[in-house]
Design an enzyme around this catalytic site. Structure first.
Site: not given
Ligand code: NAD
Ligand code: UDP
Length: 321
Positions: A114, A145, A149
């Site tokens: 992701a 970040y 990434k």
């Molecule tokens: P979120 O914070 O809701 O979910 C992230 C999850 O990862 C959480 O459940 C958290 O507890 C877990 N986590 C964090 N660090 C961890 C670690 N060291 N070990 C194990 N688990 C860990 O975020 P999201 O919005 O669901 O994003 C999910 C992914 O998608 C991320 O990688 C983020 O970078 C990527 N992303 C999200 C968006 C968005 O708009 N939401 C945009 C671009 C990329």
């Protein structure tokens, strides 16, 4: 036959929707999550499934789990969360992919990363195609970040070239929907909660910056399509090209929620990207994927999710300067 699918970060916002969809499709899912920003509440509607296993573990520590596919989503995604412990964020961005890739290499699984539109930084090409290398500040408050990434993408392609590991890389643009964390300061959850409480809507800067918002159900569909096809490995943009200013978004949320909120203008956080809109022609062509849910429809569903819980939580934190 059922596939075994490992989802790191499966207790988070996007992860929980991905888990739900894969369970509905009859797959076996293993969530690995340290619950840093994810919650058990996100899993409530399917936690009793016989096909689900939940493991509390930090993705920065090595792990060995048998799986056919791995989705690596573990990482805090909102500026408030990832800027609170920037060193930890870099560790998660870099060590998480190393552990997922080493596992995928050893067990011959396919692994999807992701990634994010943040790899384009404050883009000077608009809209952003995958061929654009980005404009990222390497030492600013968002760098932990953004650069984390970017290194993750590098690792994915180095494992692919050096060890033949099967990879897929999705560059996800701003995604929203039910189960967004109420306190993570992202614009849609902030604005909806403020609107539902009739509090001032906090616009950073003049609100002329743009974002393009994708509903989470569409996004998850794109991730699964990317994982299950053979034509492209990525990086591939997944997002909705419907670009709006933050001011337009605020006005739309006020209207859709029937709110009395006024607008309150605050200073713009450092390095806040001015414009963002995905070029999704590659995803349209190779994955036959295009978002189907309009911003208005998605916001209505998200407002309906937040309405009963809007008064349960304290106002969200401010972004650190
Ligand atoms: P979120 O914070 O809701 O979910 C992230 C999850 O990862 C959480 O459940 C958290 O507890 C877990 N986590 C964090 N660090 C961890 C670690 N060291 N070990 C194990 N688990 C860990 O975020 P999201 O919005 O669901 O994003 C999910 C992914 O998608 C991320 O990688 C983020 O970078 C990527 N992303 C999200 C968006 C968005 O708009 N939401 C945009 C671009 C990329
Ligand atoms: N934003 C805002 N008010 C808020 C929260 C965010 O005006 O209460 C702005 C923020 O400055 C940015 C945009 O909305 O320009 C999207 O912010 P978010 O944190 O959701 O995502 P990102 O900046 O990571 O794209």
């Amino acid at each position: 036959m059922k596939k075994n699918i490992l989802i790191t970060g499966g207790a988070g916002f996007i992860g929980s929707h991905l888990v739900q969809r894969l369970l509905e499709e009859g797959e076996r899912v293993i969530i690995l999550d340290n619950f840093h920003t994810g919650t058990k509440d996100n899993l409530l509607s399917f936690v009793h499934s016989d096909d689900l296993e939940v493991i509390r573990h930090d993705v920065t520590e090595p792990f060995r789990i048998e799986a056919d596919q791995i989705y690596n989503l573990a990482c805090p995604a909102s500026p408030i969360h990832y800027q609170r412990s920037p060193i930890r964020t870099v560790e998660t961005c870099v060590l998480g992919p190393i552990n997922c890739l080493a596992l995928a290499r050893d067990i011959h699984a396919r692994v999807l990363q992701a990634s994010t539109s943040e790899v384009y930084g404050n883009p000077d090409v608009h809209p952003q195609p995958e061929s654009y290398w980005g404009n990222v500040n390497p030492i600013g408050p968002r760098s932990c970040y953004d650069e984390g990434k970017r290194v993750a993408e590098t690792l994915f392609f180095d494992f692919y070239r050096e060890t033949g590991t099967e990879i897929r890389v999705a560059r996800i643009f701003n995604t929203y929907g039910p189960r967004m964390s109420h306190g993570d300061g992202r614009v849609i959850s902030n604005f909806i909660l403020q609107a539902l409480r009739n509090e001032p809507i906090t616009i950073y800067g003049e609100g002329s910056q743009t974002r393009s918002f994708c509903y989470v159900i569409d996004l998850v569909d794109g991730l699964i399509r990317l994982m299950n096809q053979e034509e492209v490995i990525g990086p591939i943009n997944l997002g909705c090209p419907d670009e709006r200013t933050i001011l337009e978004l605020a006005q739309l949320i006020i209207e859709l929620s029937g709110s009395q909120s006024t607008l309150e203008f605050k200073s713009l956080p450092a390095d806040d990207p001015v414009r963002r809109k995905p070029d999704i022609s590659l995803a349209q062509k190779t994955l036959q994927w295009t978002p189907t849910i309009s911003l208005e429809e998605g916001l209505e569903k998200t407002i309906a999710y937040f309405r009963p819980i809007a008064h349960k939580y304290p106002p969200p934190e401010k972004i650190p300067k």
